[in-house]
Motif scaffolding. Structure first.
Motif, PDB file in Angstrom:
ATOM      1  N   PRO A 142       3.034 -26.381  -9.807  1.00  0.00           N
ATOM      2  CA  PRO A 142       5.015 -27.107 -10.031  1.00  0.00           C
ATOM      3  C   PRO A 142       5.869 -26.532 -10.736  1.00  0.00           C
ATOM      4  N   VAL A 275       7.205 -33.882  -8.163  1.00  0.00           N
ATOM      5  CA  VAL A 275       6.780 -33.073  -7.082  1.00  0.00           C
ATOM      6  C   VAL A 275       4.744 -33.275  -7.353  1.00  0.00           C
ATOM      7  N   SER A 278       4.165 -36.789  -6.840  1.00  0.00           N
ATOM      8  CA  SER A 278       4.016 -36.990  -5.698  1.00  0.00           C
ATOM      9  C   SER A 278       4.921 -35.935  -4.709  1.00  0.00           C
ATOM     10  N   LEU A 279       4.137 -35.164  -3.919  1.00  0.00           N
ATOM     11  CA  LEU A 279       5.117 -34.208  -2.870  1.00  0.00           C
ATOM     12  C   LEU A 279       6.159 -34.837  -2.251  1.00  0.00           C
ATOM     13  N   SER A 280       5.663 -35.464  -0.966  1.00  0.00           N
ATOM     14  CA  SER A 280       5.840 -35.766   0.247  1.00  0.00           C
ATOM     15  C   SER A 280       7.109 -37.571  -0.362  1.00  0.00           C
ATOM     16  N   THR A 282       8.963 -36.755  -2.683  1.00  0.00           N
ATOM     17  CA  THR A 282       9.587 -36.199  -3.448  1.00  0.00           C
ATOM     18  C   THR A 282      10.881 -36.000  -2.054  1.00  0.00           C
ATOM     19  N   ALA A 324      10.556 -28.098  -4.511  1.00  0.00           N
ATOM     20  CA  ALA A 324       9.534 -29.356  -3.679  1.00  0.00           C
ATOM     21  C   ALA A 324       9.420 -28.193  -2.586  1.00  0.00           C
ATOM     22  N   TRP A 325      10.234 -27.764  -2.010  1.00  0.00           N
ATOM     23  CA  TRP A 325       9.688 -26.984  -0.908  1.00  0.00           C
ATOM     24  C   TRP A 325       8.847 -25.174  -0.820  1.00  0.00           C
ATOM     25  N   THR A 327       6.846 -25.663  -3.197  1.00  0.00           N
ATOM     26  CA  THR A 327       5.637 -26.276  -3.606  1.00  0.00           C
ATOM     27  C   THR A 327       4.547 -26.682  -2.572  1.00  0.00           C
ATOM     28  N   TRP A 328       5.478 -27.206  -0.829  1.00  0.00           N
ATOM     29  CA  TRP A 328       4.854 -27.492   0.257  1.00  0.00           C
ATOM     30  C   TRP A 328       4.562 -26.085   1.055  1.00  0.00           C
ATOM     31  N   HIS A 331       0.933 -25.868  -1.401  1.00  0.00           N
ATOM     32  CA  HIS A 331      -0.274 -26.668  -0.429  1.00  0.00           C
ATOM     33  C   HIS A 331       0.329 -26.364   0.653  1.00  0.00           C
TER      34      HIS A 331
END
Length: 408
Positions: A142, A275, A278-280, A282, A324-325, A327-328, A331
């Motif tokens: 991240p 992120v 907590s990714l979700s 964010t 964030a996206w 990183t999504w 993941h």
């Protein structure tokens, strides 16, 4: 956490990886500056090549079109080719693009140079998450993605004013020619720091559209499309809003927009930290905050100080949200990050185009209030689909865990 595609890196290798990330960040900055530089020098381009300003403006749209096309197919086309070679090849294309545009004798040559730039943009961003995952340790992904987006934010901030400034003294061709030495420096830096990153030709990799067929990708892609459509429905028309509604003087307006850009650089760092926690959360909170800011601009848009504050916050959150996206993607698709990254680039480019077009229609037909409230609605819907995605992922993990427990 996601499955990292390489073993844990030793200290020396990690340092080398970060040097490569810095090289890629310079590449991002050069790319984005090149993409948006025509905004501030359309008039001299049009005059020199005997074009209308509308025709010269296609230099921006053609790069976006080729970015979408490249992002959808580059993972498949380059299967089996060392990713180091692909990235170096894209950097050479950026150099060639700068030469073509700087010495363009006519409209066709200008469009060819800009089309090449679009190929580089689509190819590079599609591979960025997968590349970073192979350069740095898992926990630092991240942060590395935030660094790339920091380069993006910095270039977005300076591209237009820098192009205008340089155009006054060395002409529009000189401004574009500066891409050439920067691309050469980027190429040399990547040559020295990028490790070999083999791609298995025998292993069947999904295409970007193949990733979209997976249920696990759809909710997230809808959320990211709504986020960028909502952002650009408002952001594209921020300057005329500040001029006609807030009534800022040109000098103050430039200062506010600069502050928004600087805040964006800070925002990439801040979102990177969020992120990691907590990714979700964010993915849900970022569009909600942007929606609240859009509503706030409607409420206090005639007042200079509150509006400047809200615009600065918009730059901070809006510029950092892509971290964030990306990183999504890392993941959710650790083994197919290139294809998923390509899909993300295509979705984002299309969402930007549709959001800006829809926002323009509303801005002309119904005014800024309707436009900004529509933006808030899209952003709120993005948060909702982000929550749906997080819930679906949590349920899938729980089901997978229960299945593993039953087998044991």
């Amino acid at each position: 956490m996601f499955e990292h595609p390489v073993p844990a890196l030793e200290r020396g290798a990690a340092q080398s990886g970060w040097s490569a990330v810095l090289a890629l960040s310079l590449c991002v900055s050069t790319l984005i500056a090149s993409e948006f530089m025509p905004v501030s020098i359309l008039t001299p381009i049009a005059s020199d090549l005997h074009l209308t300003e509308g025709a010269a403006g296609q230099a921006i749209s053609v790069s976006g079109l080729f970015a979408v096309l490249t992002s959808l197919f580059i993972a498949t086309i380059t299967r089996g080719i060392d990713r180091r070679s692909v990235l170096l090849g894209l950097t050479l294309l950026m150099l060639l693009s700068g030469l073509l545009v700087a010495f363009a004798p006519n409209f066709v040559a200008l469009m060819a140079g800009r089309a090449l730039l679009g190929v580089v943009i689509g190819g590079f961003w599609s591979m960025s998450a997968a590349t970073v995952m192979r350069l740095v340790p898992e926990k630092q992904v991240p942060r590395a993605l935030a660094m790339l987006n920091g380069g993006n934010a910095l270039a977005t901030t300076i591209a237009a004013p820098l192009g205008s400034f340089l155009g006054q003294y060395i002409g529009w061709r000189g401004a574009f020619f500066l891409v050439v030495p920067l691309a050469a420096i980027t190429f040399a830096w990547q040559w020295l720091t990028l490790p070999s990153m083999q791609s298995d030709r025998a292993k069947r990799q999904p295409s970007a559209l193949g990733v979209l067929r997976r249920p696990s990708s759809r909710l997230g892609m809808i959320a990211v499309a709504l986020l960028f459509a909502g952002q650009f429905a408002l952001f594209t028309y921020l300057r005329p809003f500040l001029e006609s509604v807030t009534r800022l003087e040109v000098s103050v307006l430039s200062l506010v927009l600069l502050g928004m850009g600087v805040a964006g650089v800070v925002g990439t760092w801040l979102i990177g930290r969020m992120v990691a926690s907590s990714l979700s959360m964010t993915l849900i909170l970022a569009p909600l905050v942007l929606a609240a800011l859009a509503c706030g601009l409607v409420a206090v848009g005639t007042l200079a100080a509150p509006t400047a504050f809200l615009v600065t916050l918009w730059g901070m959150i809006g510029t950092g949200a892509p971290v964030a996206w990306w990183t999504w993607v890392a993941h959710r698709f650790p083994n197919d990050a290139e294809a998923a990254g390509g899909l993300l680039v295509a979705v984002v480019q299309m969402a930007i185009t549709l959001g800006a077009a829809g926002g323009g229609f509303l801005f002309d037909a119904a005014g800024y209030r309707t436009t900004f409230l529509a933006s808030a609605g899209l952003l709120g819907a993005s948060a909702l689909f982000g929550a749906f995605d997080a819930r679906a992922e949590s349920a899938a993990r729980k089901e997978q865990g229960n299945g593993g427990a039953a087998q044991s």
